[in-house]
Design a protein around this motif. Structure first.
Motif, PDB file in Angstrom:
ATOM      1  N   VAL A 267       0.750  -1.371  -0.036  1.00 30.33           N
ATOM      2  CA  VAL A 267       0.006  -0.025  -0.033  1.00 30.33           C
ATOM      3  C   VAL A 267       0.971   1.204   0.020  1.00 30.33           C
ATOM      4  N   PRO A 268       0.814   2.266  -0.972  1.00 29.94           N
ATOM      5  CA  PRO A 268       1.697   3.267  -1.058  1.00 29.94           C
ATOM      6  C   PRO A 268       1.407   4.006   0.293  1.00 29.94           C
ATOM      7  N   PHE A 269       2.431   4.874   0.872  1.00 29.52           N
ATOM      8  CA  PHE A 269       2.063   5.206   2.414  1.00 29.52           C
ATOM      9  C   PHE A 269       2.916   6.457   2.644  1.00 29.52           C
ATOM     10  N   GLU A 270       2.279   7.407   3.226  1.00 27.20           N
ATOM     11  CA  GLU A 270       3.096   8.748   3.582  1.00 27.20           C
ATOM     12  C   GLU A 270       2.546   9.088   4.943  1.00 27.20           C
ATOM     13  N   PHE A 271       3.299   9.281   5.692  1.00 27.39           N
ATOM     14  CA  PHE A 271       3.059   9.670   7.111  1.00 27.39           C
ATOM     15  C   PHE A 271       3.516  11.155   7.323  1.00 27.39           C
ATOM     16  N   ASN A 272       2.727  12.101   8.127  1.00 33.61           N
ATOM     17  CA  ASN A 272       3.226  13.324   8.180  1.00 33.61           C
ATOM     18  C   ASN A 272       2.770  13.871   9.802  1.00 33.61           C
ATOM     19  N   VAL A 273       3.574  14.659  10.245  1.00 36.84           N
ATOM     20  CA  VAL A 273       3.080  15.354  11.433  1.00 36.84           C
ATOM     21  C   VAL A 273       2.973  16.943  11.503  1.00 36.84           C
ATOM     22  N   ILE A 274       1.803  17.467  11.804  1.00 39.05           N
ATOM     23  CA  ILE A 274       1.680  18.846  11.575  1.00 39.05           C
ATOM     24  C   ILE A 274       1.586  19.507  12.955  1.00 39.05           C
ATOM     25  N   GLY A 275       2.316  20.645  13.005  1.00 39.52           N
ATOM     26  CA  GLY A 275       2.529  21.564  14.146  1.00 39.52           C
ATOM     27  C   GLY A 275       3.945  21.780  14.415  1.00 39.52           C
ATOM     28  N   ASP A 276       4.365  22.809  14.536  1.00 37.86           N
ATOM     29  CA  ASP A 276       5.703  23.266  14.433  1.00 37.86           C
ATOM     30  C   ASP A 276       6.220  22.715  16.005  1.00 37.86           C
ATOM     31  N   ASP A 277       5.402  22.373  16.937  1.00 37.69           N
ATOM     32  CA  ASP A 277       5.989  21.916  18.120  1.00 37.69           C
ATOM     33  C   ASP A 277       6.123  20.596  18.477  1.00 37.69           C
ATOM     34  N   HIS A 278       5.930  19.774  17.507  1.00 39.43           N
ATOM     35  CA  HIS A 278       5.873  18.625  17.728  1.00 39.43           C
ATOM     36  C   HIS A 278       7.198  17.748  18.408  1.00 39.43           C
ATOM     37  N   GLN A 279       8.294  18.459  18.033  1.00 35.75           N
ATOM     38  CA  GLN A 279       9.497  18.013  18.873  1.00 35.75           C
ATOM     39  C   GLN A 279       9.274  18.090  20.323  1.00 35.75           C
ATOM     40  N   LEU A 280       8.844  19.242  20.524  1.00 40.31           N
ATOM     41  CA  LEU A 280       8.657  19.862  22.166  1.00 40.31           C
ATOM     42  C   LEU A 280       7.708  18.687  22.732  1.00 40.31           C
ATOM     43  N   SER A 281       6.671  18.712  21.975  1.00 40.74           N
ATOM     44  CA  SER A 281       5.615  17.590  22.636  1.00 40.74           C
ATOM     45  C   SER A 281       5.854  16.262  22.737  1.00 40.74           C
ATOM     46  N   ASP A 282       6.771  15.693  21.980  1.00 43.95           N
ATOM     47  CA  ASP A 282       7.440  14.357  21.846  1.00 43.95           C
ATOM     48  C   ASP A 282       8.238  14.142  23.138  1.00 43.95           C
ATOM     49  N   HIS A 283       9.024  15.475  23.431  1.00 45.79           N
ATOM     50  CA  HIS A 283      10.062  15.362  24.509  1.00 45.79           C
ATOM     51  C   HIS A 283       9.526  15.305  25.828  1.00 45.79           C
ATOM     52  N   HIS A 284       8.254  16.227  25.984  1.00 46.24           N
ATOM     53  CA  HIS A 284       7.779  16.174  27.244  1.00 46.24           C
ATOM     54  C   HIS A 284       6.996  14.769  27.337  1.00 46.24           C
ATOM     55  N   GLN A 285       6.379  14.161  26.299  1.00 47.33           N
ATOM     56  CA  GLN A 285       5.755  12.890  26.467  1.00 47.33           C
ATOM     57  C   GLN A 285       7.015  11.848  26.970  1.00 47.33           C
ATOM     58  N   MET A 286       8.188  11.640  26.284  1.00 55.33           N
ATOM     59  CA  MET A 286       9.146  10.955  26.613  1.00 55.33           C
ATOM     60  C   MET A 286       9.762  11.144  28.044  1.00 55.33           C
ATOM     61  N   MET A 287       9.515  12.595  28.656  1.00 55.12           N
ATOM     62  CA  MET A 287      10.041  12.849  29.610  1.00 55.12           C
ATOM     63  C   MET A 287       8.736  12.545  31.101  1.00 55.12           C
ATOM     64  N   GLY A 288       7.811  12.119  30.689  1.00 56.36           N
ATOM     65  CA  GLY A 288       6.815  11.894  31.432  1.00 56.36           C
ATOM     66  C   GLY A 288       6.036  13.059  32.198  1.00 56.36           C
ATOM     67  N   LYS A 289       6.018  14.069  31.436  1.00 55.76           N
ATOM     68  CA  LYS A 289       5.385  15.481  31.951  1.00 55.76           C
ATOM     69  C   LYS A 289       3.879  15.749  31.465  1.00 55.76           C
ATOM     70  N   GLU A 290       3.194  14.515  31.072  1.00 55.54           N
ATOM     71  CA  GLU A 290       2.088  14.676  30.627  1.00 55.54           C
ATOM     72  C   GLU A 290       0.785  15.277  31.483  1.00 55.54           C
ATOM     73  N   SER A 291       1.359  15.493  32.853  1.00 55.35           N
ATOM     74  CA  SER A 291       0.322  15.558  34.124  1.00 55.35           C
ATOM     75  C   SER A 291      -0.116  17.138  33.756  1.00 55.35           C
ATOM     76  N   SER A 292       0.588  17.936  33.258  1.00 52.80           N
ATOM     77  CA  SER A 292       0.029  19.230  33.011  1.00 52.80           C
ATOM     78  C   SER A 292      -0.639  19.409  31.795  1.00 52.80           C
TER      79      SER A 292
END
Length: 449
Positions: free
Chosen positions: A218-243
């Motif tokens: 199946v021809p496939f493409e994956f995209n992430v939109i939003g300029d802050d996705h790297q920051l969001s990923d960082h917080h998820q990996m650091m376990g700071k989702e409580s805020s």
């Protein structure tokens, strides 16, 4: 009173409790008759409401007395009522620590330990009960029908389950008689700070999907939109989702434009909302013609002219400003997963305790927090359907093939699970009680899609 949280247990000690005083001046004396030692849900609900009323009136002494009783009922390894009570008690203690900080020795800022799953653990989590798979199955079937004849498909995915829905659809598309379409999946950079949490990044999720699609041709493409996705990923990996401050969905609305999404005229656009809309604020925004963020989101995606919009969420309403109203609704709704897990997992099963802890995360937010910190603002399927119609959408009824696929799914689970049609919705039920609704929509004028 001293309240502490150690691991998965709540420990409360109350010296010289006066709740046994059966004088007319004691407001608990009548409510407690026949309750001590009882596991009756109605009695527990009354105690929870007494505690909530005490907290709303800043009566710390009465609140402590009720908590003492609840603590003698609650158990994380007891029956479903005891287990559910333990999480409500934890949430009430957390709230009390804010209302009466001098009376409570309790840090309410981090009451539940966040756990980050591997992809394999997430798959097991999703398969445990049909809470998520019901929505996946109903949505994928409706999407498959809506994109018939298209050689290009673009899915804009708003969900909390890290794209666990899509391998099944990719597999179905690979078997399409006319051949699979090229598939694009776009996810937002931010997600609500709620379980389940994953220990890999968006990019890793996209790579895994890409490899699976390649395996299925199946021809496939994956995209992430939003300029802050790297920051969001960082917080998820650091376990700071409580805020909730890391859930920057307001800024993401600016990215939902045809140009930034690279929409193409020859592709079918699918908007997928799985347990997502509840996390958008329903308070009116100043300067936006009186629209809430929730309504602004729906009007924005309608402007993208999607081929179909699927919305799945839990069929309950915990948006009331009153704490007592939220407790009543929440207690009488969230017994469902606790009761369902009782049917096939041992009381001390770590898998069961961890799953229930994620529900406890939800209970804590509904009960303990107010204002912008209370992000669990679920509304019923009936209310959501009316909101969709107000935003200019028309219902797209589920076909018989969809009903058959959902029925086959439910046959894999305990006999207590069922489904029914209800107005615009397909509803998952447990012992006849509504639990999750699924709906499909098209912009007005495109009903014959």
């Amino acid at each position: 009173m001293k309240a502490e949280v150690r691991g998965n247990t709540t420990s409360i000690s109350l010296q010289n409790p006066s709740l046994f005083n059966n004088s007319p001046q004691n407001p608990l004396s009548g409510a407690l008759q026949g309750c001590l030692g009882s596991l009756d849900g109605a009695c527990i609900e009354k105690l929870l409401l007494h505690c909530a009323s005490a907290l709303e009136s800043n009566d710390g002494t009465l609140a402590q007395q009720v908590m003492w009783v609840l603590n003698n009922v609650a158990s994380l390894v007891g029956d479903p009522n005891q287990r559910l009570t333990s999480w409500f008690l934890r949430a009430l203690i957390s709230r009390a620590s804010k209302v009466c900080p001098t009376a409570m020795n309790f840090d309410g800022s981090s009451t539940i330990q966040r756990r980050h799953m591997t992809v394999t653990e997430l798959a097991v989590y999703v398969d445990l009960i049909p809470w998520h798979r019901f929505g996946f199955c109903a949505s994928n079937s409706a999407i498959f029908k809506a994109i018939e004849g298209y050689s290009r498909v673009h899915i804009l995915d708003f969900s909390i389950t890290h794209c666990m829905q899509w391998p099944t659809l990719i597999d179905a598309l690979a078997k399409r008689p006319e051949g699979p379409p090229s598939l694009r999946i776009t996810v937002p950079s931010c997600r609500p700070p709620v379980p389940p949490f994953l220990n890999v990044s968006y990019e890793e999720v996209g790579l895994r999907l890409s490899n699976f699609a390649k395996f299925r041709d199946v021809p496939f493409e994956f995209n992430v939109i939003g300029d802050d996705h790297q920051l969001s990923d960082h917080h998820q990996m650091m376990g700071k989702e409580s805020s909730s401050e890391y859930f920057h969905f307001e800024s993401l609305l600016n990215h939902l434009t045809p140009a930034l999404l690279s929409l193409r005229e020859d592709e079918a656009l699918v908007i997928n909302c799985q347990n997502w809309i509840r996390y958008l604020s329903d308070e009116q925004q100043s300067g936006v013609r009186g629209f809430s963020l929730r309504d602004s989101f729906l009007r924005t995606i309608k402007g993208l002219s999607p081929s179909i919009v699927v919305v799945v969420d839990e069929d309950s309403d915990v948006s009331a400003p009153s704490l007592t109203s939220r407790i009543t609704t929440c207690f009488n709704y969230l017994w469902i997963p606790f009761d369902a897990l009782e049917t096939f997992l041992p009381k001390e099963s770590s898998q069961r305790i961890e799953y229930e802890a994620d529900i406890g995360h939800k209970i804590e937010n509904i009960i303990s927090f107010e204002g912008f910190q209370r992000i669990e603002r679920l509304e019923s399927g009936v209310k959501l359907s009316q909101r969709m119609r107000n935003a200019g959408f028309c219902s797209a009824p589920f076909c018989e093939e969809t009903l058959g696929e959902v029925k086959s799914l439910l046959d894999e689970h305990a006999s207590g699970w069922g489904m029914k049609r209800e107005e615009d919705m397909l509803v998952l039920t447990w012992k006849g009680h509504n639990s999750v609704f699924a709906t499909a929509w098209v912009p007005s004028g495109l009903e014959d899609y």
